[in-house]
Design an enzyme around this catalytic site. Structure first.
Site, short mmCIF file in Angstrom:
data_model
loop_
_atom_site.label_atom_id
_atom_site.label_comp_id
_atom_site.label_asym_id
_atom_site.label_seq_id
_atom_site.Cartn_x
_atom_site.Cartn_y
_atom_site.Cartn_z
N LYS A 199 0.87 -1.18 0.00
CA LYS A 199 0.00 0.00 0.00
C LYS A 199 0.90 1.23 0.00
CE LYS A 199 -1.85 2.97 2.00
NZ LYS A 199 -1.63 4.40 1.66
N GLU A 273 9.19 1.31 11.08
CA GLU A 273 10.24 2.31 10.92
C GLU A 273 9.53 3.66 10.95
OE1 GLU A 273 12.22 5.00 9.70
OE2 GLU A 273 12.63 4.07 7.74
N CYS A 307 13.18 10.51 7.59
CA CYS A 307 12.96 10.13 8.99
C CYS A 307 14.26 10.17 9.79
CB CYS A 307 12.28 8.77 9.09
SG CYS A 307 13.01 7.57 7.99
N GLU A 404 9.05 15.88 15.34
CA GLU A 404 9.56 15.72 13.99
C GLU A 404 8.86 16.72 13.07
OE1 GLU A 404 8.57 12.09 11.78
OE2 GLU A 404 10.69 11.98 11.26
P1 ADP Z 1 2.61 11.08 7.16
O1 ADP Z 1 1.93 11.62 8.38
O2 ADP Z 1 4.00 11.46 7.09
O3 ADP Z 1 1.83 11.25 5.89
P2 ADP Z 1 1.59 8.51 7.66
O4 ADP Z 1 2.07 7.66 8.76
O5 ADP Z 1 0.25 9.15 7.81
O6 ADP Z 1 2.72 9.53 7.39
O7 ADP Z 1 1.57 7.69 6.29
C1 ADP Z 1 2.45 6.64 5.98
C2 ADP Z 1 1.67 5.55 5.28
O8 ADP Z 1 0.72 5.03 6.20
C3 ADP Z 1 0.86 6.02 4.07
O9 ADP Z 1 0.90 5.00 3.10
C4 ADP Z 1 -0.53 6.18 4.65
O10 ADP Z 1 -1.57 6.05 3.70
C5 ADP Z 1 -0.58 5.03 5.62
N1 ADP Z 1 -1.56 5.18 6.71
C6 ADP Z 1 -2.10 6.31 7.21
N2 ADP Z 1 -2.96 6.02 8.21
C7 ADP Z 1 -2.96 4.67 8.36
C8 ADP Z 1 -3.60 3.74 9.25
N3 ADP Z 1 -4.42 4.16 10.19
N4 ADP Z 1 -3.32 2.43 9.12
C9 ADP Z 1 -2.46 2.00 8.19
N5 ADP Z 1 -1.82 2.80 7.32
C10 ADP Z 1 -2.06 4.12 7.40
#
Ligand code: ADP
Length: 498
Positions: A199, A273, A307, A404
């Protein structure tokens, strides 16, 4: 013709080794971008079952690029079923040398189309083309090659143990290194005999989809690599899916914690990570020119969307004025602008939301009385840009020192002694990266042994190699990617003969 520098295995040098496959890039016309992309499931590209789509945009202009299928829980379910079928019918029992052939083929196809990947990565994500071309794409290929080489040698990965694949792996990747993080994740998983449902991040899905297409071209059996595009809900459906044997996630600490809860419910294996607040510790005996370049690279590379960025600078009092003077002059020379321009040093911020977040941190610091130093060059009028920024006059308790920011913003503090430097560097909930700058070997050892960070660079920063494990501790996550340690994350280990 580029030559590979000797006695150094850092990022730039690895990139140089692959430079033949990353030739100069001219512009947008190198890629053909379709108006609409489906998700890749069971070897086919198709729309989401409910027809939902989302838009991906070019952050350098704010322009719409394409519509992409938004996978629902049902689409995740389909992809997991396809991955399970592929695992049981072909991939699990295939000889390692045959799996290796597919991975080598994928790596070579990626090299063949490296210009296209570099341009697409830059258009979709906003990073300077020089970085996509010289770092992201060559390193992604290097990860695929490295792990292809392991596929038929897994019995040597962990001495005394036999490793078997885990099954179906769900992998969720972020937007800062869209292609590279996909390569980091799929290469070891596939080499070890697992099948994958990936994903990618919703703001940067295009290179993951193109790599998925290449996997089809490379003849991977259908269902071995599935790419289900979508946002957080799609990721949550994947992380919580009962048919997934292992989840690997790179992203924010908040989402990582939610995934940890979801996987703990089912006892699913997990590697995380997450975020970081890495410190450069610069001592008064450091080679200052080298330290300035390392600090600049550590925080302004990829607009600070890294990161393991060195987002804090801890400088010894005696050299603080000199070092900061040099840094201020150096950032005036950074060119901020069109990511497709080969001379650009700092490209576009990945999204409007991220730009607002960065602005918020800097404004809060200003209100707290910090001194803000920014480049005086004008920024492009359209698109999402933020100037390279140095924040001084901080005590350590401010949000900009603790949280961050994920942007081109360096928070500066000073210290007097080694012990104080270590205490300040460790005053964070994160533990991903750190850098030590000093001429003294004994000091490097003393300090790095006390820094609570998964990766500590000495007189260098942001160096990566597929053979060296990368990962964090504390709220930066757990598990390693790269090296033999990274392979272990995708294997069920049993003593030999068991
Ligand atoms: P950022 O805040 O830097 O955008 P995220 O952690 O939100 O980082 O996003 C990293 C990845 O996790 C993306 O592919 C995002 O779609 C996915 N993501 C966001 N929310 C969820 C969730 N609740 N469960 C699983 N994956 C998620």
């Amino acid at each position: 013709m580029t030559t590979t520098p000797q006695n150094d295995t850092g990022t730039r040098d690895l990139a140089a080794a692959f430079a033949d496959y990353a030739p100069s890039v001219e512009g947008r016309d190198i890629v053909t971008i379709r108006p609409r992309y489906g998700l890749l499931s069971g070897g086919e590209e198709r729309d989401a079952r409910d027809g939902a789509v989302f838009a991906t945009i070019d952050p350098s202009t704010g322009d719409h690029i394409a519509e992409v299928a938004e996978g629902s829980a049902q689409d995740v379910d389909d992809a997991v079923a396809a991955a399970r079928a592929a695992y049981e019918s072909t991939w699990r029992d295939m000889p390692g040398r045959t799996r290796a052939k597919y991975l080598f083929r994928l790596a070579r196809l990626l090299q063949d189309r490296s210009r296209e990947f570099a341009v697409l990565e830059t258009i979709d994500g906003g990073k300077p083309i020089r970085e996509s071309r010289d770092v992201d794409v060559p390193l992604a290929a290097a990860h695929l090659f490295h792990h292809a080489g392991w596929a038929d040698k897994l019995e040597y990965a962990v001495p005394g143990m036999t490793g078997r694949p885990l099954g179906v792996v769900g992998q969720i990747t972020p937007w800062n290194f869209p292609l590279l993080m996909v390569a980091w994740k799929i290469a070891p998983a596939l080499a070890c005999g697992n099948t994958v449902v990936l994903k990618p991040a919703e703001t940067t899905p295009l290179t993951a989809l193109l790599l998925g297409e290449l996997a089809r071209e490379a003849g991977f059996p259908p269902g071995v690599l599935n790419v289900v595009t979508g946002a957080g809900a799609t990721g949550a459906a994947l992380a919580g899916h009962p048919g997934v044997d292992k989840v690997a996630f790179t992203g924010s600490t908040e989402v990582g914690k939610a995934i940890r809860r979801a996987t703990a419910e089912r006892g699913t294996r997990l590697t995380l990570e997450l975020g970081g607040k890495g410190a450069h510790v610069v001592f008064d005996d450091a080679a200052l020119d080298q330290a300035v370049e390392g600090v600049v690279d550590g925080i302004f590379f990829n607009q600070g969307h890294v990161c393991c960025a060195g987002s804090r600078l801890l400088v010894q009092e005696g050299i603080a004025d000199e070092l900061l003077g040099r840094l201020r002059r150096r950032i005036e020379l950074l060119r901020v602008g069109d990511p497709l321009d080969k001379n650009t040093d700092v490209g576009a911020i990945n999204s409007h939301a991220q730009l607002e977040r960065i602005r918020g941190f800097v404004e809060d610091a200003r209100e707290d009385g910090a001194r803000i130093h920014q480049t005086s060059r004008p920024l492009p009028e359209r698109g999402f840009y933020f100037p390279p920024t140095i924040v001084e006059g901080l005590g350590g308790s401010e949000a900009i020192c603790r949280e961050e920011v994920f942007g081109p913003v360096l928070a500066v503090q000073t210290f007097r002694t080694e012990a104080e430097a270590v205490a300040r560097a460790n005053a964070t909930r994160y533990g991903l990266s750190a850098g030590v700058w000093t001429e003294k070997g004994s000091r490097i050892l003393w300090v790095s042994q006390r820094l609570r960070a998964g990766v500590v660079w000495a007189n260098s920063f942001n160096r990566f190699d597929p053979a060296s494990p990368f990962g964090g501790m504390r709220e930066s996550g757990f598990g390693r990617e790269g090296g033999r340690q990274g392979l272990q994350e995708y294997l069920r280990l049993e003593p030999v003969g068991a």
